[in-house]
Design a protein around this motif. Structure first.
Motif, PDB file in Angstrom:
ATOM      1  N   PRO A 106       0.790  -1.231   0.000  1.00 50.64           N
ATOM      2  CA  PRO A 106       0.000   0.000   0.000  1.00 50.64           C
ATOM      3  C   PRO A 106       0.826   1.287   0.000  1.00 50.64           C
ATOM      4  O   PRO A 106       0.475   2.247  -0.697  1.00 50.64           O
ATOM      5  CB  PRO A 106      -0.830  -0.121   1.289  1.00 50.64           C
ATOM      6  N   LYS A 107       1.926   1.304   0.736  1.00 47.53           N
ATOM      7  CA  LYS A 107       2.711   2.537   0.845  1.00 47.53           C
ATOM      8  C   LYS A 107       3.878   2.600  -0.140  1.00 47.53           C
ATOM      9  O   LYS A 107       4.222   3.677  -0.632  1.00 47.53           O
ATOM     10  CB  LYS A 107       3.236   2.697   2.271  1.00 47.53           C
ATOM     11  N   PRO A 110       1.915   0.857  -4.552  1.00 47.55           N
ATOM     12  CA  PRO A 110       0.472   0.614  -4.570  1.00 47.55           C
ATOM     13  C   PRO A 110      -0.065   0.044  -5.880  1.00 47.55           C
ATOM     14  O   PRO A 110      -1.155  -0.533  -5.896  1.00 47.55           O
ATOM     15  CB  PRO A 110      -0.121   2.002  -4.294  1.00 47.55           C
TER      16      PRO A 110
END
Length: 380
Positions: A106-107, A110
């Motif tokens: 996600p970070k 992504p």
């Protein structure tokens, strides 16, 4: 359907023009894939590859350094990560690395859609265990796990080419057990990767039949002779295909097995003329990292950008050597003999015009099959 086609055509036109402008200047694009040789250690002693000859005391990048590499701000647009070797499952921390990738998607990246691993499939219990422990984590993160298992023949022929007794039995067992995992995890994609050498030219249809019977994708390409990735230049005479071998390969590639693969046309051109002319975006949207931290725009060409022990990935991606390489991409002497399927596949969406020519020549239904067959949908 019409709207989708129009968007794809527009994207390819835009990419094609942008790529050619950047090629003139040597300016980078954005890294969408990275291939990492996580270890040089291997179980097999294949005649077409000398990676296993690297001394055992040569140190691979440790887990911390791999995590640092994948945390680079230059990788925020990654769509694919490829882990290769040697044999990646020889690393005791390979499961930790896979889990870390899933957790940090996600970070850090992504847009990541695919994690691919090339394996010889011999370490059955370890492979099945690592995949079983991590496949749901990858699924939750929206990541497909693609396992490309090396298969150069069936039965004893495979053992002979791999120089490892029992390799075929272990590989077959691994595939069957992985298929069981696949029944409940549609993000596990299984296939075989075949390196064609003179010894297995007559086995190609049998390999394709095995793949069809077991629901496996295929990557079947002639061996590559290079001073970089495989360091096998001294095997040139042993790996040279006879005119009869080439005829047999042409017959195979003309069959329905490769009816929708863009790589098919490249291979047929190579087998008929002895040279290749194709799109290449090495150094623009992809890099290759060796086990020791050395970074290359292309795994085939021994043109290093520097080492991660001394520089960051971002520094290497933007340095003068990278710029000069990008200006010359596709025009090195090695390029005219390169049949590497992964590089071609990665290049098609960014280079743009080759896919447009395929669309015009073959029509939309075949074009859609091409996109599906080569997993190119993630680039649009």
């Amino acid at each position: 359907m019409r709207g989708l086609l129009e968007r794809m055509v527009a994207a390819l036109l835009y990419n094609g023009i942008l790529y050619r402008i950047k090629k003139l200047t040597g300016k980078e694009h954005r890294l969408e894939t990275v291939s990492i040789e996580v270890t040089h250690r291997c179980i097999c002693r294949c005649g077409m590859c000398n990676i296993w000859k690297i001394p055992a005391e040569v140190v691979d990048l440790d887990l911390r350094k791999l995590q640092e590499l994948l945390s680079s701000p230059s990788l925020t647009h990654l769509k694919e990560i490829d882990l290769t070797g040697g044999e990646p499952f020889l690393r005791s921390d390979i499961g930790q690395l896979i889990g870390w990738i899933a957790a940090h998607k996600p970070k850090k990246f992504p847009l990541l859609r695919t994690l691919s691993i090339t394996t010889n499939g011999i370490l059955t219990d370890r492979i099945v265990s690592v995949v079983g422990e991590n496949i749901s984590l990858l699924r939750a993160a929206g990541i497909d796990l693609v396992l490309a298992c090396g298969m150069d023949g069936l039965g004893t022929l495979h053992d002979c080419i791999r120089n490892y007794s029992g390799a075929w039995k272990k590989l077959h067992e691994s595939l069957q057990k992985l298929k069981n995992i696949q029944t409940e995890n549609d993000n596990l994609i299984l296939g075989i990767k075949t390196t064609i050498v003179p010894a297995n030219v007559d086995e190609l249809f049998n390999i394709a039949d095995y793949a069809d019977e077991n629901g496996l994708f295929t990557i079947i390409s002639p061996c590559i002779i290079t001073s970089n990735r495989f360091d096998n230049m001294e095997r040139f005479d042993d790996l040279l295909f006879s005119p009869e071998d080439r005829k047999k390969m042409i017959n195979f590639y003309q069959s329905r097995r490769f009816a929708w693969s863009g790589h098919r046309e490249t291979l047929l051109e190579f087998l008929r003329s002895g040279t290749v002319s194709k799109a290449c975006t090495a150094g623009f949207n992809t890099l290759f990292v060796r086990h020791n931290g050395e970074v290359f725009p292309c795994p085939v060409i021994a043109s290093s950008l520097g080492n991660l022990h001394s520089y960051s990935l971002t520094d290497l991606y933007h340095n003068k050597a990278a710029t000069l390489f990008r200006k010359k991409a596709g025009r090195f002497s090695e390029c005219s003999l390169c049949t590497e399927p992964g590089l071609e596949r990665i290049s098609w969406p960014l280079e743009g015009f080759s896919m447009l020519r395929f669309l015009i020549k073959r029509g939309y239904p075949d074009f859609r099959r091409l996109v599906s067959h080569m997993g190119l949908d993630k680039y649009f």
